[in-house]
Motif scaffolding. Structure first.
Motif, PDB file in Angstrom:
ATOM      1  N   GLY A  48      32.741   9.159  50.478  1.00  0.00           N
ATOM      2  CA  GLY A  48      32.681   8.184  51.561  1.00  0.00           C
ATOM      3  C   GLY A  48      33.059   8.782  52.900  1.00  0.00           C
ATOM      4  N   TYR A  49      34.056   9.671  52.904  1.00  0.00           N
ATOM      5  CA  TYR A  49      34.468  10.291  54.165  1.00  0.00           C
ATOM      6  C   TYR A  49      33.338  11.088  54.789  1.00  0.00           C
ATOM      7  N   PHE A  50      32.641  11.899  53.985  1.00  0.00           N
ATOM      8  CA  PHE A  50      31.588  12.730  54.554  1.00  0.00           C
ATOM      9  C   PHE A  50      30.369  11.902  54.960  1.00  0.00           C
TER      10      PHE A  50
ATOM     11  N   VAL B 153      29.798   3.418  46.622  1.00  0.00           N
ATOM     12  CA  VAL B 153      30.034   4.835  46.923  1.00  0.00           C
ATOM     13  C   VAL B 153      31.117   5.289  45.961  1.00  0.00           C
ATOM     14  N   ASN B 154      30.894   6.422  45.271  1.00  0.00           N
ATOM     15  CA  ASN B 154      31.693   6.778  44.106  1.00  0.00           C
ATOM     16  C   ASN B 154      33.164   6.997  44.396  1.00  0.00           C
TER      17      ASN B 154
ATOM     18  N   GLY C  88      34.997   1.208  53.217  1.00  0.00           N
ATOM     19  CA  GLY C  88      36.130   0.900  52.350  1.00  0.00           C
ATOM     20  C   GLY C  88      35.738  -0.039  51.224  1.00  0.00           C
ATOM     21  N   GLU C  89      34.960  -1.074  51.563  1.00  0.00           N
ATOM     22  CA  GLU C  89      34.492  -2.022  50.547  1.00  0.00           C
ATOM     23  C   GLU C  89      33.531  -1.350  49.574  1.00  0.00           C
TER      24      GLU C  89
ATOM     25  N   LEU D 176      33.988   1.701  59.067  1.00  0.00           N
ATOM     26  CA  LEU D 176      32.611   1.855  59.553  1.00  0.00           C
ATOM     27  C   LEU D 176      31.671   1.038  58.689  1.00  0.00           C
ATOM     28  N   GLU D 177      30.741   0.365  59.339  1.00  0.00           N
ATOM     29  CA  GLU D 177      29.775  -0.466  58.603  1.00  0.00           C
ATOM     30  C   GLU D 177      28.368   0.055  58.852  1.00  0.00           C
TER      31      GLU D 177
END
Length: 473
Positions: free
Chosen positions: A336-338, A330-331, A322-323, A300-301
């Protein structure tokens, strides 16, 4: 690590979970409070939100606490709206993510809130009207003064006014960081007084926002009405950890009422003294912050504004999650998932509800040139040509306006510029006249037919009335 998903409120402090009651030890609770995600539930449009407030006020006008600000009663429509909002929040988080939901007491012993720092630090800075005793938040008064001053001085171009404006903007940018002594210095420097009475204000002092009470008839056990629902999750960590078969990661959620003795309750239903919170605390192993579902959102971007780009004056840019995780923007994967779940969850798309993650960053001021012609003076000087000149000035590009300003400030003190007049030629106006005459004639014929119809209708009514009069003895 704690991911704190909170409904409609902002956090006031980082909450240490170690050494909180029930024999917990630092080993038991593995929490990294550096990562704390606050969700704002903004699912209502401004119109819908105003409608909800109207329903609240209608039900609140005649109740026993109508003279006390910051308290609302939910009528039947309000209860339905509240239930639906909480259901929309519970579905994607509690149900789909198998989060453990609990319901804790609103009454919290003092020891718990001492350990969390609330007793000492859960405060706002307050001042009082020295004559009437009316209370105000000191930072709100300074903010209102700065904003009003900036609006009034917007048209001034002197060096002194510019310097004052820059100072006020700097004050607004760091207002949340001022101590109560520094806020007092600001109030004295700018001569800020009570808004309603213009009386002098007291020196600022910290005011604890929690409602205090005493548990039991002896009055020896102090307690507070909980200011947030997170503490109930923390003190029950050991039981929740056991319920989850002593495995990490896991998360716990709680929906319930919280209480804050706001100094100046306002802003509709957002800053009141009793409100509903929905919070999630997510616990992971500090050595392993991966998430099994992160691959679902890794591509997702969306726009991010990393600190380095902010400091170098660049703009926000699109980055894949992911990047962002791999670069440390993002720590970790769990966070990142949430974040990604907010943008990809089907429930969110269908309901139109935006659950966004916010991080407080330093404000960046941008200036834009606005041309505001003084229409009264232009009207006196130009008379019939005023409208064309005003439109030309308002449409002028910034560079042209700055060049004109420089020319006007020069020794000559005057400038010439072209005004384009768009309109019909004389021949076009002459050719249009027959069509105008025909249109007017057709309009008159329609009006005449309407009058004839009304006349016939009146005759029928008069005839019927005469027949009625004949039958009256």
């Amino acid at each position: 690590m704690v991911i704190d998903a909170e409904l409609g409120r902002e956090d006031h402090s980082s909450i240490p979970a170690t050494a909180i009651g029930r024999g917990l030890k630092p080993f038991d609770v593995r929490i990294d409070t550096r990562i704390r995600l606050s969700w704002k539930f903004v699912g209502l449009t401004s119109t819908a939100s105003n409608r909800v407030i109207e329903l609240h006020q209608r039900f609140n006008n005649n109740n026993s606490h109508k003279s006390v600000a910051g308290l609302y009663d939910y009528g039947p429509p309000g209860c339905t709206v509240k239930y639906n909002v909480l259901s929309l929040w519970r579905q994607p988080f509690v149900l789909e993510e198998n989060i453990l939901e609990i319901d804790c007491s609103c009454l919290t012993p003092e020891d718990v809130l001492k350990a969390s720092g609330h007793v000492e630090k859960f405060t706002d800075i307050m001042v009082k009207d020295e004559k009437t005793g009316m209370c105000y938040r000191a930072d709100h008064l300074v903010k209102e003064y700065c904003n009003e001053k900036l609006k009034k001085d917007l048209t001034l171009s002197s060096e002194k006014a510019t310097a004052e404006a820059e100072e006020l903007k700097q004050v607004l940018a760091v207002l949340d960081e001022y101590s109560y002594q520094e806020l007092g210095d600001m109030i004295n420097k700018y001569g800020i007084t009570a808004p309603e009475t213009k009386n002098q204000l007291s020196d600022p002092y910290p005011f604890n926002l929690m409602f205090q009470t005493f548990i039991g008839p002896s009055g020896l056990a102090p307690g507070f009405m909980r200011p947030e629902t997170a503490q109930g999750i923390f003190v029950n960590f050991k039981e929740l950890y056991y319920y989850n078969r002593n495995k990490l990661p896991f998360a716990a959620a709680q929906i319930g009422n919280a209480f804050r003795n706001e100094i100046s309750p306002h802003q509709g239903l957002l800053r009141v003294r009793e409100f509903t919170l929905a919070e999630i605390e997510h616990f992971v192993d500090p050595q392993d912050k991966s998430h099994p579902k992160f691959a679902e959102v890794a591509n997702l971007e969306f726009f991010m504004f990393p600190r380095d780009e902010q400091r170098s004056g660049q703009s926000a840019k699109g980055i894949r999650l992911g990047e962002a995780v791999s670069k440390g923007i993002v720590n970790n994967e769990t966070l990142g998932y949430f974040i990604g779940k907010n943008f990809s969850d089907p429930q969110t798309k269908e309901s139109g509800v935006s659950l966004a993650a916010h991080e407080k960053i330093e404000q960046k001021e941008m200036e834009k040139l606005v041309i505001t012609p003084i229409k009264k003076e232009l009207g006196l000087a130009l008379q019939g040509s005023q409208k064309m000149v005003v439109e030309a000035l308002e449409a002028m590009h910034e560079k042209e306006a700055l060049d004109m300003k420089a020319a006007l400030e020069s020794e000559k003190g005057e400038v010439e510029f072209e005004v384009c007049k768009l309109g019909k030629t004389k021949q076009e106006e002459i050719e249009a006249q027959p069509a105008n005459v025909i249109a007017k004639q057709e309009t008159m014929e329609v009006q005449l037919k309407s009058l004839v119809a009304k006349q016939d209708e009146m005759r029928s009514d008069i005839k019927a009335l005469l027949e009625v009069l004949k039958n009256i003895p």
